[in-house]
Design a protein around this motif. Structure first.
Motif, PDB file in Angstrom:
ATOM      1  N   ALA A 177     -27.934   2.023 -10.099  1.00  0.00           N
ATOM      2  CA  ALA A 177     -28.578   1.803 -11.161  1.00  0.00           C
ATOM      3  C   ALA A 177     -30.364   2.438 -11.033  1.00  0.00           C
ATOM      4  CB  ALA A 177     -28.719   0.086 -11.247  1.00  0.00           C
ATOM      5  N   TYR A 181     -23.110  -2.248 -14.013  1.00  0.00           N
ATOM      6  CA  TYR A 181     -23.694  -1.130 -13.346  1.00  0.00           C
ATOM      7  C   TYR A 181     -23.288  -1.606 -11.711  1.00  0.00           C
ATOM      8  CZ  TYR A 181     -26.665  -5.404 -12.365  1.00  0.00           C
ATOM      9  OH  TYR A 181     -27.130  -6.687 -11.981  1.00  0.00           O
ATOM     10  N   ILE A 208     -33.014   7.014 -16.716  1.00  0.00           N
ATOM     11  CA  ILE A 208     -32.204   5.996 -16.695  1.00  0.00           C
ATOM     12  C   ILE A 208     -31.172   6.506 -17.830  1.00  0.00           C
ATOM     13  CG2 ILE A 208     -31.567   3.652 -17.184  1.00  0.00           C
ATOM     14  CD1 ILE A 208     -34.481   2.824 -16.819  1.00  0.00           C
ATOM     15  N   ASN A 245     -26.249   5.479 -15.169  1.00  0.00           N
ATOM     16  CA  ASN A 245     -26.819   4.503 -14.132  1.00  0.00           C
ATOM     17  C   ASN A 245     -26.278   3.061 -14.667  1.00  0.00           C
ATOM     18  OD1 ASN A 245     -29.403   6.680 -14.725  1.00  0.00           O
ATOM     19  ND2 ASN A 245     -28.763   6.138 -12.660  1.00  0.00           N
ATOM     20  N   GLY A 290     -33.889   1.616 -13.492  1.00  0.00           N
ATOM     21  CA  GLY A 290     -32.723   0.913 -14.003  1.00  0.00           C
ATOM     22  C   GLY A 290     -32.636  -0.648 -13.962  1.00  0.00           C
TER      23      GLY A 290
END
Length: 279
Positions: free
Chosen positions: A250, A245, A38, A86, A254
């Protein structure tokens, strides 16, 4: 309870009882459910809270790695819109010109800063403009804002302080001329608190966690410095900490991290780092 605390307790249980498990039998499977990296970029003011959250999340999901770069709120939002990260991290509200229909926002904490004076000071209320004028050196005597005829002793924080950068941004101090050269600089909320507690003419600013009977927290434009007033926006010396995001960028890991951030364990990280929780 934080994940690392749970893990430590589980290890202690295993060692003490001499058995192969005293928790969820599917823990290893759960730990491997999420994988990948991430990438988070943005605000430096959220670093302490975010780093704690990252550590907790990676302890829960060892196959996930989180990379964080502190580049500033605006840069983090731009990175999100450009697909560079992300998740973007912002320590302010998202501006109208930065928004679009698909950009999602998640408030995960609030940050409150109190202007404090010595309890002997008769001043009860102050405005954002007066704070900017005091810290820029335009106002130098308490009598100029309704107090006694005494010189104001200004206490600020070191340049690397996130609290200082937030205070200066929210009061508009850069536009007022910047911090006066006569200000005393204290390294940490505690030293600021102690300086104000020991000087009847001092003024300083600290995170809400450092408000106690040794100092007096001033109302700001009539609003009390409370978590509730910070969340509603009534108390202006506060701001939200926001993740931005796009759902399709994402990643699964994430999105799980975003969910974790506002969970009970995530909010423990907020509390542990003197932030204001979202609940």
């Amino acid at each position: 309870m934080k994940v690392k605390s749970i893990i430590a307790a589980a290890v202690a249980c295993v060692l003490a009882m001499g058995i192969s498990g005293c928790g969820n039998e599917n823990s290893a499977e759960d730990d491997d459910r999420l994988k990948g990296t991430i990438v988070i970029t943005g605000s430096t003011s959220v670093e302490d809270i975010l780093t704690d959250m990252m550590d907790e999340f990676e302890a829960l999901y060892p196959s996930v790695s989180i990379e964080y770069t502190g580049s500033g709120s605006s840069a983090g939002i731009k990175d999100t819109k450009a697909g560079v990260n992300n998740i973007g991290a912002s320590s302010r509200e998202i501006k109208e010109e930065e928004k679009d229909e698909k950009l999602k926002e998640e408030v995960f904490a609030y940050d409150g800063i109190a202007a404090i004076v010595n309890p002997a000071n008769e001043i009860q209320d102050i405005t954002l403009q007066q704070l900017a004028d005091i810290y820029s050196g335009k106002i130098t005597n308490w009598s100029e804002i309704g107090g006694k005829d005494e010189t104001i002793f200004v206490v600020s924080r070191e340049e690397s302080s996130g609290t200082r950068s937030a205070f200066e941004e929210l009061t508009g101090l850069p536009d007022a001329g910047g911090l006066t050269s006569k200000a005393a600089v204290a390294e940490g909320n505690g030293p600021v608190q102690a300086s104000v507690a020991g000087n009847k003419n001092a003024i300083g600013y600290v995170s809400f966690a450092y408000i106690d009977e040794s100092v007096k927290a001033l109302k700001l434009d009539g609003a009390e410095p409370t978590p509730e007033a910070s969340k509603t926006g009534e108390y202006k010396l506060s701001r939200p900490f926001v993740f931005v995001y796009y759902e399709d960028k994402a990643t699964e890991a994430g999105l799980a991290f975003l969910e974790f951030a506002v969970s009970e364990d995530g909010q423990y990280c907020v509390e542990d780092n003197h932030g204001i929780t979202v609940d």
